[in-house]
Design a protein around this motif. Structure first.
Motif, PDB file in Angstrom:
ATOM      1  N   UNK A  98       0.831  -1.213   0.000  1.00 46.70           N
ATOM      2  CA  UNK A  98       0.000   0.000   0.000  1.00 46.70           C
ATOM      3  C   UNK A  98       0.862   1.259   0.000  1.00 46.70           C
ATOM      4  N   UNK A  99       1.934   1.215   0.781  1.00 47.40           N
ATOM      5  CA  UNK A  99       2.831   2.375   0.860  1.00 47.40           C
ATOM      6  C   UNK A  99       3.534   2.618  -0.480  1.00 47.40           C
ATOM      7  N   UNK A 100       4.003   1.549  -1.112  1.00 43.77           N
ATOM      8  CA  UNK A 100       4.673   1.687  -2.411  1.00 43.77           C
ATOM      9  C   UNK A 100       3.719   2.246  -3.462  1.00 43.77           C
ATOM     10  N   UNK A 101       2.476   1.761  -3.448  1.00 44.60           N
ATOM     11  CA  UNK A 101       1.479   2.262  -4.399  1.00 44.60           C
ATOM     12  C   UNK A 101       1.201   3.749  -4.173  1.00 44.60           C
ATOM     13  N   UNK A 102       1.141   4.166  -2.924  1.00 41.45           N
ATOM     14  CA  UNK A 102       0.890   5.581  -2.616  1.00 41.45           C
ATOM     15  C   UNK A 102       2.075   6.441  -3.064  1.00 41.45           C
ATOM     16  N   UNK A 103       3.301   5.958  -2.837  1.00 35.41           N
ATOM     17  CA  UNK A 103       4.490   6.701  -3.279  1.00 35.41           C
ATOM     18  C   UNK A 103       4.481   6.845  -4.795  1.00 35.41           C
ATOM     19  N   UNK A 104       4.173   5.754  -5.495  1.00 29.39           N
ATOM     20  CA  UNK A 104       4.144   5.775  -6.955  1.00 29.39           C
ATOM     21  C   UNK A 104       3.099   6.758  -7.468  1.00 29.39           C
ATOM     22  N   UNK A 105       1.961   6.826  -6.782  1.00 30.22           N
ATOM     23  CA  UNK A 105       0.879   7.731  -7.177  1.00 30.22           C
ATOM     24  C   UNK A 105       1.256   9.197  -6.911  1.00 30.22           C
ATOM     25  N   UNK A 106       1.958   9.462  -5.789  1.00 27.06           N
ATOM     26  CA  UNK A 106       2.286  10.833  -5.393  1.00 27.06           C
ATOM     27  C   UNK A 106       3.520  11.390  -6.093  1.00 27.06           C
ATOM     28  N   UNK A 107       4.364  10.508  -6.648  1.00 25.74           N
ATOM     29  CA  UNK A 107       5.657  10.943  -7.182  1.00 25.74           C
ATOM     30  C   UNK A 107       5.552  11.965  -8.322  1.00 25.74           C
ATOM     31  N   UNK A 108       4.696  11.764  -9.339  1.00 26.17           N
ATOM     32  CA  UNK A 108       4.643  12.755 -10.433  1.00 26.17           C
ATOM     33  C   UNK A 108       4.282  14.162  -9.950  1.00 26.17           C
ATOM     34  N   UNK A 109       3.294  14.268  -9.061  1.00 25.00           N
ATOM     35  CA  UNK A 109       2.904  15.589  -8.544  1.00 25.00           C
ATOM     36  C   UNK A 109       4.032  16.216  -7.722  1.00 25.00           C
ATOM     37  N   UNK A 110       4.728  15.383  -6.942  1.00 23.64           N
ATOM     38  CA  UNK A 110       5.843  15.893  -6.139  1.00 23.64           C
ATOM     39  C   UNK A 110       6.957  16.415  -7.038  1.00 23.64           C
ATOM     40  N   UNK A 111       7.232  15.701  -8.133  1.00 22.73           N
ATOM     41  CA  UNK A 111       8.273  16.151  -9.063  1.00 22.73           C
ATOM     42  C   UNK A 111       7.865  17.448  -9.757  1.00 22.73           C
ATOM     43  N   UNK A 112       6.591  17.562 -10.120  1.00 21.69           N
ATOM     44  CA  UNK A 112       6.108  18.811 -10.717  1.00 21.69           C
ATOM     45  C   UNK A 112       6.323  19.985  -9.763  1.00 21.69           C
ATOM     46  N   UNK A 113       5.993  19.776  -8.500  1.00 27.64           N
ATOM     47  CA  UNK A 113       6.161  20.828  -7.502  1.00 27.64           C
ATOM     48  C   UNK A 113       7.640  21.153  -7.289  1.00 27.64           C
ATOM     49  N   UNK A 114       8.492  20.121  -7.338  1.00 25.30           N
ATOM     50  CA  UNK A 114       9.933  20.340  -7.235  1.00 25.30           C
ATOM     51  C   UNK A 114      10.440  21.193  -8.394  1.00 25.30           C
ATOM     52  N   UNK A 115      10.000  20.868  -9.619  1.00 24.86           N
ATOM     53  CA  UNK A 115      10.415  21.620 -10.810  1.00 24.86           C
ATOM     54  C   UNK A 115       9.995  23.082 -10.683  1.00 24.86           C
ATOM     55  N   UNK A 116       8.732  23.301 -10.306  1.00 30.52           N
ATOM     56  CA  UNK A 116       8.218  24.671 -10.171  1.00 30.52           C
ATOM     57  C   UNK A 116       9.020  25.439  -9.122  1.00 30.52           C
ATOM     58  N   UNK A 117       9.315  24.781  -7.999  1.00 31.24           N
ATOM     59  CA  UNK A 117      10.039  25.443  -6.910  1.00 31.24           C
ATOM     60  C   UNK A 117      11.460  25.797  -7.326  1.00 31.24           C
ATOM     61  N   UNK A 118      12.147  24.857  -7.998  1.00 29.29           N
ATOM     62  CA  UNK A 118      13.536  25.113  -8.422  1.00 29.29           C
ATOM     63  C   UNK A 118      13.578  26.191  -9.507  1.00 29.29           C
ATOM     64  N   UNK A 119      12.630  26.140 -10.448  1.00 31.51           N
ATOM     65  CA  UNK A 119      12.617  27.132 -11.528  1.00 31.51           C
ATOM     66  C   UNK A 119      12.230  28.524 -11.022  1.00 31.51           C
ATOM     67  N   UNK A 120      11.567  28.585  -9.867  1.00 35.21           N
ATOM     68  CA  UNK A 120      11.222  29.891  -9.302  1.00 35.21           C
ATOM     69  C   UNK A 120      12.376  30.472  -8.481  1.00 35.21           C
ATOM     70  N   UNK A 121      13.498  29.737  -8.388  1.00 34.10           N
ATOM     71  CA  UNK A 121      14.689  30.288  -7.749  1.00 34.10           C
ATOM     72  C   UNK A 121      15.125  29.599  -6.476  1.00 34.10           C
ATOM     73  N   UNK A 122      14.384  28.617  -5.989  1.00 35.95           N
ATOM     74  CA  UNK A 122      14.780  27.914  -4.761  1.00 35.95           C
ATOM     75  C   UNK A 122      15.886  26.908  -5.067  1.00 35.95           C
TER      76      UNK A 122
END
Length: 200
Positions: A98-122
């Motif tokens: 269950x935990x692995x499935x949740x990580x797999x489901x959350x990973x794309x959104x987390x990466x999108x947020x990471x990209x946005x944060x880094x591109x905004x200067x963080x």
């Protein structure tokens, strides 16, 4: 506590006699994959496995009084003993799945947020903190743990590798490998994150 703790300690000692020496390491690995549920450790799992086995053994003795048929009683008792022995493993496996499935489901959104944060200067660490604060679930917990390890002096690469060891999600492992290589060879993090997010 006066009754339960000594009983669990006795069951743990009994279980260790019948448990291979490398079993504790395998259990710790399974616990890591399951996110180390509160109150669970390898000793407690061994104790509950022994408890299930003992309950099944007691059932073999008591069930003939209820059913009268010795053959079916023995079959049922052995089945109960095996079920009790393997029940902690089944629960742990399901928790890890269950935990692995949740990580797999959350990973794309987390990466999108990471990209946005880094591109905004963080910086990457600040972006990781942003994702950990603004999301929930096992992936956010793991990102928090990575940040805590880095605050304690562990390098970013080592903290990320430790995260990879605590999961069996291949996509997350691929992302971590890319980030460690970017850190090692000085590749801009934003480019790597963008490629990883697009692939996800």
């Amino acid at each position: 506590e006066r009754v339960g703790q000594p009983m669990l300690a006795g069951l743990t000692r009994l279980g260790r006699r019948f448990t291979p020496s490398d079993q504790s390491a395998r259990m710790r690995r399974k616990l890591d994959l399951a996110g180390n549920p509160p109150g669970w450790d390898s000793d407690r799992i061994i104790a509950f496995k022994m408890l299930g086995l003992i309950i099944g053994g007691v059932a073999v003795v008591l069930l003939p009084l209820l059913f009268g048929s010795i053959l079916w009683t023995i079959i049922l008792g052995i089945g109960l003993a095996l079920f009790g022995f393997y029940l902690p493993n089944i629960i742990l496996y399901q928790s890890a799945y269950n935990r692995s499935e949740r990580i797999l489901k959350d990973l794309p959104d987390a990466l999108d947020l990471l990209v946005i944060s880094v591109e905004s200067g963080l910086g990457f660490d600040a972006a990781l903190s942003q994702v950990a604060r603004n999301t929930t679930g096992p992936l956010a917990d793991e990102f928090f743990r990575v940040l805590q390890e880095m605050q304690l002096g562990t390098s970013r690469s080592e903290s990320l590798r430790a995260l990879a060891e605590r999961t069996d999600v291949s996509d997350l492992r691929g992302f971590i490998t890319a980030m460690v290589q970017a850190d090692t060879f000085g590749i801009p993090v934003a480019n790597v994150l963008r490629i990883q997010a697009r692939e996800m």
